[in-house]
Design a protein around this motif. Structure first.
Motif, PDB file in Angstrom:
ATOM      1  N   THR A  86       0.841  -1.203   0.000  1.00  0.00           N
ATOM      2  CA  THR A  86       0.000   0.000   0.000  1.00  0.00           C
ATOM      3  C   THR A  86       0.865   1.238   0.000  1.00  0.00           C
ATOM      4  O   THR A  86       1.979   1.251   0.527  1.00  0.00           O
ATOM      5  N   GLU A  87       0.362   2.328  -0.603  1.00  0.00           N
ATOM      6  CA  GLU A  87       1.076   3.585  -0.557  1.00  0.00           C
ATOM      7  C   GLU A  87       0.867   4.245   0.805  1.00  0.00           C
ATOM      8  O   GLU A  87      -0.196   4.154   1.406  1.00  0.00           O
ATOM      9  N   LYS A  88       1.889   4.911   1.260  1.00  0.00           N
ATOM     10  CA  LYS A  88       1.829   5.538   2.565  1.00  0.00           C
ATOM     11  C   LYS A  88       1.540   7.033   2.415  1.00  0.00           C
ATOM     12  O   LYS A  88       2.067   7.682   1.519  1.00  0.00           O
ATOM     13  N   THR A  89       0.742   7.566   3.256  1.00  0.00           N
ATOM     14  CA  THR A  89       0.446   8.981   3.251  1.00  0.00           C
ATOM     15  C   THR A  89       1.195   9.661   4.385  1.00  0.00           C
ATOM     16  O   THR A  89       1.706   9.015   5.300  1.00  0.00           O
ATOM     17  N   GLU A  90       1.276  10.981   4.309  1.00  0.00           N
ATOM     18  CA  GLU A  90       1.939  11.730   5.373  1.00  0.00           C
ATOM     19  C   GLU A  90       1.204  11.545   6.699  1.00  0.00           C
ATOM     20  O   GLU A  90       1.828  11.489   7.760  1.00  0.00           O
ATOM     21  N   LYS A  91      -0.111  11.416   6.641  1.00  0.00           N
ATOM     22  CA  LYS A  91      -0.890  11.197   7.854  1.00  0.00           C
ATOM     23  C   LYS A  91      -0.516   9.872   8.500  1.00  0.00           C
ATOM     24  O   LYS A  91      -0.340   9.782   9.720  1.00  0.00           O
ATOM     25  N   GLU A  92      -0.388   8.824   7.677  1.00  0.00           N
ATOM     26  CA  GLU A  92      -0.007   7.511   8.207  1.00  0.00           C
ATOM     27  C   GLU A  92       1.385   7.570   8.827  1.00  0.00           C
ATOM     28  O   GLU A  92       1.640   6.936   9.856  1.00  0.00           O
ATOM     29  N   LYS A  93       2.269   8.337   8.196  1.00  0.00           N
ATOM     30  CA  LYS A  93       3.627   8.458   8.723  1.00  0.00           C
ATOM     31  C   LYS A  93       3.602   9.101  10.106  1.00  0.00           C
ATOM     32  O   LYS A  93       4.264   8.624  11.040  1.00  0.00           O
ATOM     33  N   LYS A  94       2.835  10.173  10.263  1.00  0.00           N
ATOM     34  CA  LYS A  94       2.749  10.841  11.552  1.00  0.00           C
ATOM     35  C   LYS A  94       2.130   9.924  12.606  1.00  0.00           C
ATOM     36  O   LYS A  94       2.559   9.906  13.762  1.00  0.00           O
ATOM     37  N   GLU A  95       1.111   9.155  12.203  1.00  0.00           N
ATOM     38  CA  GLU A  95       0.476   8.222  13.134  1.00  0.00           C
ATOM     39  C   GLU A  95       1.470   7.161  13.585  1.00  0.00           C
ATOM     40  O   GLU A  95       1.495   6.766  14.757  1.00  0.00           O
ATOM     41  N   PHE A  96       2.298   6.701  12.645  1.00  0.00           N
ATOM     42  CA  PHE A  96       3.262   5.669  13.002  1.00  0.00           C
ATOM     43  C   PHE A  96       4.336   6.223  13.932  1.00  0.00           C
ATOM     44  O   PHE A  96       4.760   5.557  14.882  1.00  0.00           O
ATOM     45  N   ILE A  97       4.799   7.442  13.674  1.00  0.00           N
ATOM     46  CA  ILE A  97       5.802   8.048  14.547  1.00  0.00           C
ATOM     47  C   ILE A  97       5.237   8.218  15.953  1.00  0.00           C
ATOM     48  O   ILE A  97       5.924   7.937  16.947  1.00  0.00           O
ATOM     49  N   LYS A  98       3.980   8.638  16.061  1.00  0.00           N
ATOM     50  CA  LYS A  98       3.343   8.772  17.362  1.00  0.00           C
ATOM     51  C   LYS A  98       3.265   7.423  18.061  1.00  0.00           C
ATOM     52  O   LYS A  98       3.542   7.301  19.259  1.00  0.00           O
ATOM     53  N   HIS A  99       2.902   6.399  17.301  1.00  0.00           N
ATOM     54  CA  HIS A  99       2.864   5.031  17.844  1.00  0.00           C
ATOM     55  C   HIS A  99       4.236   4.603  18.347  1.00  0.00           C
ATOM     56  O   HIS A  99       4.380   4.066  19.441  1.00  0.00           O
ATOM     57  N   ALA A 100       5.274   4.877  17.553  1.00  0.00           N
ATOM     58  CA  ALA A 100       6.630   4.452  17.923  1.00  0.00           C
ATOM     59  C   ALA A 100       7.134   5.209  19.146  1.00  0.00           C
ATOM     60  O   ALA A 100       7.825   4.633  19.996  1.00  0.00           O
TER      61      ALA A 100
END
Length: 437
Positions: A135-149
């Motif tokens: 799947t393609e990643k969006t900037e929103k998904e990236k921010k969500e993942f960083i918050k998760h990490a």
């Protein structure tokens, strides 16, 4: 003469790389659901492994015994819940009892900075990154993942190394970790082949893909401190309090508590665990053969037999987390200090857990420090956290038989008490640690 039940199933490295019925038969013999299965296999004749094992385990002994308390404190990382770098006395293993019997040095054997590596792989600009996980990643998904990490330092915190006091440690154990992981991929591929032969609905390459794709891998160097003789009055007090897991025979503590001095009873729940056979050192820091014939790794087989397993010192052992190929309860028993030659003897070991990326842990829910990994995860896609569905046509009974559960040590939770349909790996891990801790 009956076979020695303490011997584990062995597969040579050359044999492991072939796809043959003989190898699959050994996978079934070691990991299957037969009465005598121990849930462990050993891979022999691995090039460079014996020398790496010796070098790495000597280094963890040096780190634990020669480092000042200030140096070890510098290697601690509270933000990762003591799951990166040095940890001693932070983990609770039995009720509210802190584990002081061993010290651990944790690290990610794949990358020194797992968060950076995942962001580059899954959220980069390359075609490979855009296609990662389908799947393609969006900037929103990236921010969500960083918050998760950021809320899950146990998995995503950067490695810490004693470069000033023991500079050779990093390269040695990273090399050993890479070797174990690469061998583990081949073992996982053979496990996948066997499960496919038993279950038509099984997805090809399931276990192997977990090991190959996840950047959340945890390696643990272990220093088991010399066992100190128990105070008889303390032992009597424990027994008089009616602990149901204690059985007294001839004035000696036996069964569950008898094995908890170095590592208490537990089941592995990751995808695959690589185990480097332990080395023993005396009080003078010299390597010795284990002076106590009763010390070492114990396993409960499917039929409830207590087995003191023997893994060849030059072999790499693997245990599996559970399923059609089933985990077994196991523990490490310490050297009895009353036995001649055991006083001051320590044990060094290395374990590497391969698993899917796990879920989020809020700081407000910290209950168990080093074992906090998986508590109260957020609703995130299983593409990161690994689904735990049983293949079509199979049931929880296929993964762990009720007859087998009858033989579990009292503090080992059954699979059916921790697993429910639709779980991902993080949720399953949360249930596991809630049950054990």
């Amino acid at each position: 003469m009956p076979p020695d039940q303490s011997l584990v199933t062995t597969i040579s490295y050359a044999e492991l790389q072939s796809s043959s019925p003989a190898v699959l038969a050994k996978i079934a013999q070691g990991f299957g659901d037969g009465d005598t299965c121990k849930g462990i296999i050993a891979i022999t004749d691995i090039p460079s492994f014996p020398a790496l094992r010796t070098k790495a385990l000597k280094l963890i002994h040096r780190l634990a015994t020669e480092s000042s308390s200030e140096t070890l404190e510098e290697l601690e990382d509270a933000n990762s819940y003591y799951s990166v770098g040095w940890s001693h006395g932070k983990e609770k293993v039995e009720a509210d009892k802190f584990d002081t019997g061993k010290g651990s040095f944790y690290f990610n054997p794949i990358t020194d900075d797992p968060l950076k590596a995942i962001l580059e792989r899954d959220f980069g600009t390359s075609d490979q990154a855009q296609k990662a996980l389908g799947t393609e990643k969006t900037e929103k998904e990236k921010k969500e993942f960083i918050k998760h990490a950021e809320g899950n330092g146990a998995f995503y915190a950067s490695n810490i190394w004693p470069d000033r006091t023991l500079p050779e440690l990093r390269n040695t154990v990273m090399e050993l970790g890479e070797l174990i992981r690469n061998i583990g991929k081949i073992v996982a591929g053979q496990c996948d082949e066997y499960v496919m032969s038993q279950c038509d609905s099984y997805s090809p390459g399931t276990i192997q893909n977990v090991i190959d794709n996840s950047l959340c891998c945890k390696a643990r160097l272990l220093h088991y401190f010399p066992v100190v003789a128990e105070n008889e009055n303390c032992v009597k007090e424990i027994v008089d309090n009616g602990n149901p897991s204690i059985d007294i025979q001839d004035g000696t503590i036996r069964e569950d508590v008898d094995f908890s001095d170095w590592c208490g009873w537990h089941n592995d729940h990751c995808s695959l665990t690589g185990l480097v056979p332990g080395m023993y050192f005396n009080a003078d820091g010299k390597e010795v053969q284990c002076p106590d014939p009763t010390a070492g790794l114990y396993i409960k087989s499917r039929n409830g037999e207590l087995v003191h397993v023997k893994v060849p010192s030059d072999a790499l052992a693997f245990q599996i987390g559970g399923g059609i190929l089933q985990a077994t309860p196991h523990a490490v028993r310490g050297c009895d200090p009353t036995v001649e030659g055991c006083k001051g003897v320590s044990r060094e070991a290395f374990a590497l857990d391969s698993m899917p990326t796990s879920g989020h842990i809020p700081m407000s829910d910290v209950r168990n420090l080093t074992q906090i990994y998986f508590q109260h995860i957020t609703k995130c896609s299983n593409r990161y956290f690994g689904d735990m569905d049983i293949p079509d046509g199979k049931t929880i009974e296929d993964a762990q038989k009720e007859e087998t559960e009858k033989h579990f040590p009292k503090n080992v939770a059954t699979l059916r008490s921790r697993w429910t349909a639709g779980m991902n790996f993080g949720e399953f891990s949360e249930a596991t640690f809630s049950a054990f801790y």
